[in-house]
Design a protein around this motif. Structure first.
Motif, PDB file in Angstrom:
ATOM      1  N   LYS A   1       0.853  -1.422   0.112  1.00 52.93           N
ATOM      2  CA  LYS A   1       0.062  -0.022  -0.105  1.00 52.93           C
ATOM      3  C   LYS A   1       1.108   1.227   0.202  1.00 52.93           C
ATOM      4  N   PHE A   2       0.333   2.291  -1.023  1.00 52.32           N
ATOM      5  CA  PHE A   2       1.221   3.422  -1.066  1.00 52.32           C
ATOM      6  C   PHE A   2       0.505   4.735  -0.174  1.00 52.32           C
ATOM      7  N   ARG A   3       0.571   4.732   1.085  1.00 52.85           N
ATOM      8  CA  ARG A   3      -0.221   5.665   1.815  1.00 52.85           C
ATOM      9  C   ARG A   3       0.455   7.276   1.263  1.00 52.85           C
ATOM     10  N   ILE A   4      -0.407   8.253   1.268  1.00 49.74           N
ATOM     11  CA  ILE A   4      -0.186   9.477   0.900  1.00 49.74           C
ATOM     12  C   ILE A   4       0.649  10.149   1.734  1.00 49.74           C
TER      13      ILE A   4
ATOM     14  N   ARG B   1      -4.082  20.952   3.619  1.00 51.68           N
ATOM     15  CA  ARG B   1      -3.278  21.674   2.615  1.00 51.68           C
ATOM     16  C   ARG B   1      -2.831  20.673   1.478  1.00 51.68           C
ATOM     17  N   VAL B   2      -3.416  19.400   1.521  1.00 46.06           N
ATOM     18  CA  VAL B   2      -3.098  18.313   0.344  1.00 46.06           C
ATOM     19  C   VAL B   2      -4.115  17.932   0.011  1.00 46.06           C
ATOM     20  N   THR B   3      -4.679  17.962  -1.336  1.00 46.97           N
ATOM     21  CA  THR B   3      -5.829  17.380  -1.930  1.00 46.97           C
ATOM     22  C   THR B   3      -5.409  16.410  -3.064  1.00 46.97           C
ATOM     23  N   VAL B   4      -6.343  15.265  -3.098  1.00 47.52           N
ATOM     24  CA  VAL B   4      -6.052  14.531  -4.001  1.00 47.52           C
ATOM     25  C   VAL B   4      -7.237  14.484  -5.048  1.00 47.52           C
ATOM     26  N   ASN B   5      -7.035  14.669  -6.502  1.00 44.37           N
ATOM     27  CA  ASN B   5      -7.990  14.919  -7.333  1.00 44.37           C
ATOM     28  C   ASN B   5      -9.048  15.717  -6.863  1.00 44.37           C
ATOM     29  N   ASP B   6      -8.957  16.892  -6.342  1.00 49.02           N
ATOM     30  CA  ASP B   6      -9.691  18.109  -5.894  1.00 49.02           C
ATOM     31  C   ASP B   6     -10.574  17.716  -4.528  1.00 49.02           C
ATOM     32  N   GLN B   7      -9.983  16.335  -3.706  1.00 53.53           N
ATOM     33  CA  GLN B   7     -10.786  15.857  -2.652  1.00 53.53           C
ATOM     34  C   GLN B   7      -9.931  16.318  -1.295  1.00 53.53           C
ATOM     35  N   ARG B   8     -10.414  16.468  -0.213  1.00 50.95           N
ATOM     36  CA  ARG B   8      -9.619  16.331   0.967  1.00 50.95           C
ATOM     37  C   ARG B   8      -9.704  14.890   1.296  1.00 50.95           C
TER      38      ARG B   8
ATOM     39  N   PRO C   1      -4.568  10.788   5.801  1.00 53.06           N
ATOM     40  CA  PRO C   1      -3.034  10.400   5.655  1.00 53.06           C
ATOM     41  C   PRO C   1      -3.085   9.140   5.125  1.00 53.06           C
ATOM     42  N   ALA C   2      -3.990   8.276   5.571  1.00 50.41           N
ATOM     43  CA  ALA C   2      -3.812   6.841   5.208  1.00 50.41           C
ATOM     44  C   ALA C   2      -4.361   6.438   3.841  1.00 50.41           C
ATOM     45  N   LYS C   3      -4.882   7.419   3.102  1.00 55.74           N
ATOM     46  CA  LYS C   3      -5.502   7.320   1.726  1.00 55.74           C
ATOM     47  C   LYS C   3      -4.484   6.596   0.754  1.00 55.74           C
ATOM     48  N   VAL C   4      -4.736   5.741   0.101  1.00 54.61           N
ATOM     49  CA  VAL C   4      -3.970   4.789  -0.789  1.00 54.61           C
ATOM     50  C   VAL C   4      -3.745   5.535  -2.056  1.00 54.61           C
ATOM     51  N   LEU C   5      -2.605   6.014  -2.384  1.00 55.27           N
ATOM     52  CA  LEU C   5      -2.219   6.748  -3.531  1.00 55.27           C
ATOM     53  C   LEU C   5      -2.041   5.868  -5.072  1.00 55.27           C
ATOM     54  N   ALA C   6      -2.436   6.289  -5.918  1.00 54.56           N
ATOM     55  CA  ALA C   6      -2.252   5.566  -7.423  1.00 54.56           C
ATOM     56  C   ALA C   6      -1.674   6.381  -8.423  1.00 54.56           C
ATOM     57  N   ILE C   7      -1.023   5.709  -9.334  1.00 48.06           N
ATOM     58  CA  ILE C   7      -0.550   6.244 -10.625  1.00 48.06           C
ATOM     59  C   ILE C   7      -1.400   7.206 -11.254  1.00 48.06           C
ATOM     60  N   GLY C   8      -1.157   8.512 -11.613  1.00 50.01           N
ATOM     61  CA  GLY C   8      -2.266   9.256 -12.465  1.00 50.01           C
ATOM     62  C   GLY C   8      -2.878  10.144 -11.541  1.00 50.01           C
ATOM     63  N   ASP C   9      -2.905  10.159 -10.164  1.00 46.64           N
ATOM     64  CA  ASP C   9      -3.520  10.822  -9.182  1.00 46.64           C
ATOM     65  C   ASP C   9      -3.085  12.648  -9.276  1.00 46.64           C
ATOM     66  N   LYS C  10      -4.043  13.291  -9.170  1.00 49.56           N
ATOM     67  CA  LYS C  10      -3.559  14.811  -9.278  1.00 49.56           C
ATOM     68  C   LYS C  10      -3.462  15.378  -7.751  1.00 49.56           C
TER      69      LYS C  10
ATOM     70  N   VAL D   1       1.126  12.324  -9.987  1.00 48.16           N
ATOM     71  CA  VAL D   1       1.953  11.215  -9.651  1.00 48.16           C
ATOM     72  C   VAL D   1       2.428  10.233 -10.799  1.00 48.16           C
ATOM     73  N   LEU D   2       3.695   9.985 -10.949  1.00 55.00           N
ATOM     74  CA  LEU D   2       4.084   9.160 -12.027  1.00 55.00           C
ATOM     75  C   LEU D   2       4.627   7.880 -11.326  1.00 55.00           C
ATOM     76  N   GLY D   3       5.083   7.768 -10.214  1.00 55.86           N
ATOM     77  CA  GLY D   3       5.575   6.629  -9.443  1.00 55.86           C
ATOM     78  C   GLY D   3       5.050   6.542  -8.035  1.00 55.86           C
TER      79      GLY D   3
END
Length: 134
Positions: A9-12, A36-43, A46-55, A69-71
Protein backbone atom coordinates in the motif's frame (compact mmCIF):
# COMPACT_ATOMS: atom_id res chain seq x y z
CA UNK A 1 -4.64 -12.83 -8.47
CA UNK A 2 -2.74 -11.48 -5.48
CA UNK A 3 -4.17 -11.19 -2.01
CA UNK A 4 -4.28 -7.86 -0.17
CA UNK A 5 -1.47 -8.98 2.15
CA UNK A 6 1.13 -9.19 -0.62
CA UNK A 7 0.17 -5.94 -2.36
CA UNK A 8 2.11 -3.00 -0.96
CA UNK A 9 0.00 0.00 0.00
CA UNK A 10 1.29 3.45 -0.89
CA UNK A 11 -0.10 5.84 1.71
CA UNK A 12 -0.16 9.49 0.73
CA UNK A 13 1.74 10.66 3.83
CA UNK A 14 4.57 8.18 3.15
CA UNK A 15 4.62 9.15 -0.54
CA UNK A 16 4.85 12.90 0.23
CA UNK A 17 7.78 12.14 2.55
CA UNK A 18 9.45 9.92 -0.08
CA UNK A 19 8.92 12.58 -2.78
CA UNK A 20 10.65 15.12 -0.48
CA UNK A 21 7.80 17.58 -0.14
CA UNK A 22 8.07 17.33 3.66
CA UNK A 23 11.05 16.67 5.94
CA UNK A 24 9.19 14.16 8.09
CA UNK A 25 6.22 11.88 7.65
CA UNK A 26 4.48 13.50 10.62
CA UNK A 27 4.72 16.92 8.94
CA UNK A 28 3.17 15.40 5.81
CA UNK A 29 0.35 13.83 7.85
CA UNK A 30 -0.28 17.14 9.64
CA UNK A 31 -0.50 19.03 6.33
CA UNK A 32 -2.98 16.46 5.02
CA UNK A 33 -5.11 16.73 8.16
CA UNK A 34 -5.17 20.53 7.86
CA UNK A 35 -6.41 20.33 4.27
CA UNK A 36 -3.24 21.61 2.62
CA UNK A 37 -3.01 18.50 0.43
CA UNK A 38 -5.82 17.40 -1.86
CA UNK A 39 -6.03 14.39 -4.18
CA UNK A 40 -8.12 14.89 -7.31
CA UNK A 41 -9.62 18.03 -5.67
CA UNK A 42 -10.81 16.02 -2.64
CA UNK A 43 -9.65 16.34 0.97
CA UNK A 44 -8.21 13.06 2.18
CA UNK A 45 -6.79 11.41 5.28
CA UNK A 46 -3.10 10.48 5.69
CA UNK A 47 -3.88 6.77 5.20
CA UNK A 48 -5.39 7.35 1.73
CA UNK A 49 -3.93 4.92 -0.80
CA UNK A 50 -2.29 6.74 -3.68
CA UNK A 51 -2.35 5.55 -7.30
CA UNK A 52 -0.39 6.47 -10.42
CA UNK A 53 -2.15 9.24 -12.32
CA UNK A 54 -3.63 10.97 -9.25
CA UNK A 55 -3.54 14.77 -9.32
CA UNK A 56 -2.27 16.37 -6.11
CA UNK A 57 -2.44 19.97 -4.96
CA UNK A 58 0.07 20.72 -2.20
CA UNK A 59 0.26 24.05 -0.36
CA UNK A 60 3.47 24.70 1.56
CA UNK A 61 3.68 28.18 3.10
CA UNK A 62 2.99 30.63 0.24
CA UNK A 63 3.69 28.14 -2.54
CA UNK A 64 1.28 25.78 -4.27
CA UNK A 65 2.35 22.71 -6.25
CA UNK A 66 0.00 21.09 -8.78
CA UNK A 67 1.47 17.69 -9.62
CA UNK A 68 0.63 14.36 -11.22
CA UNK A 69 1.84 11.13 -9.62
CA UNK A 70 4.12 9.18 -12.00
CA UNK A 71 5.61 6.65 -9.60
CA UNK A 72 4.98 5.17 -6.18
CA UNK A 73 7.43 4.72 -3.34
CA UNK A 74 7.31 4.42 0.43
CA UNK A 75 11.07 4.86 0.89
CA UNK A 76 12.83 8.19 0.89
CA UNK A 77 15.65 8.31 -1.62
CA UNK A 78 17.85 10.93 -3.20
CA UNK A 79 16.39 14.12 -4.68
CA UNK A 80 16.90 12.86 -8.23
CA UNK A 81 14.93 9.68 -7.45
CA UNK A 82 12.20 11.71 -5.72
CA UNK A 83 11.78 13.98 -8.76
CA UNK A 84 10.97 10.95 -10.91
CA UNK A 85 7.92 10.18 -8.75
CA UNK A 86 5.91 13.18 -9.99
CA UNK A 87 5.52 15.78 -12.74
CA UNK A 88 4.63 19.37 -11.91
CA UNK A 89 2.42 21.31 -14.31
CA UNK A 90 4.04 24.18 -16.22
CA UNK A 91 1.40 26.59 -14.95
CA UNK A 92 2.16 25.65 -11.33
CA UNK A 93 5.90 26.09 -11.85
CA UNK A 94 5.41 29.53 -13.45
CA UNK A 95 3.17 30.70 -10.59
CA UNK A 96 5.73 29.60 -7.99
CA UNK A 97 8.58 31.34 -9.83
CA UNK A 98 6.53 34.54 -10.13
CA UNK A 99 5.66 34.44 -6.43
CA UNK A 100 9.29 33.81 -5.49
CA UNK A 101 10.37 36.82 -7.58
CA UNK A 102 7.73 39.01 -5.89
CA UNK A 103 8.77 37.90 -2.42
CA UNK A 104 12.43 38.52 -3.25
CA UNK A 105 11.63 42.04 -4.52
CA UNK A 106 9.94 43.02 -1.24
CA UNK A 107 12.12 44.95 1.22
CA UNK A 108 13.53 42.78 3.95
CA UNK A 109 12.67 43.76 7.54
CA UNK A 110 15.43 45.44 9.49
CA UNK A 111 16.17 43.91 12.87
CA UNK A 112 18.64 45.17 15.41
CA UNK A 113 20.72 42.75 17.37
CA UNK A 114 19.77 42.04 20.93
CA UNK A 115 17.39 43.94 23.11
CA UNK A 116 16.49 47.62 22.69
CA UNK A 117 18.81 50.24 24.10
CA UNK A 118 17.65 52.72 26.71
CA UNK A 119 17.10 55.29 23.95
CA UNK A 120 15.10 52.79 21.86
CA UNK A 121 12.97 51.90 24.88
CA UNK A 122 12.16 55.56 25.54
CA UNK A 123 11.17 56.06 21.88
CA UNK A 124 8.93 53.00 22.01
CA UNK A 125 7.26 54.21 25.21
CA UNK A 126 6.78 57.68 23.69
CA UNK A 127 5.24 56.14 20.56
CA UNK A 128 2.87 53.94 22.57
CA UNK A 129 1.77 56.78 24.82
CA UNK A 130 1.07 58.97 21.75
CA UNK A 131 -1.06 56.16 20.26
CA UNK A 132 -3.16 55.98 23.45
CA UNK A 133 -4.00 59.71 23.19
CA UNK A 134 -5.96 59.15 19.97
Amino acid sequence: MQSDDTVEKFRIDKWLFAARFFKTRSLAAEAIERGRVTVNDQRVKPAKVLAIGDKLTIRINNYQYDIEVLGLSNKRGSASVAQQLYRETDESREKRELLAARLKAQPQPFYTKGRPTKRDRREIERFISNQDDY
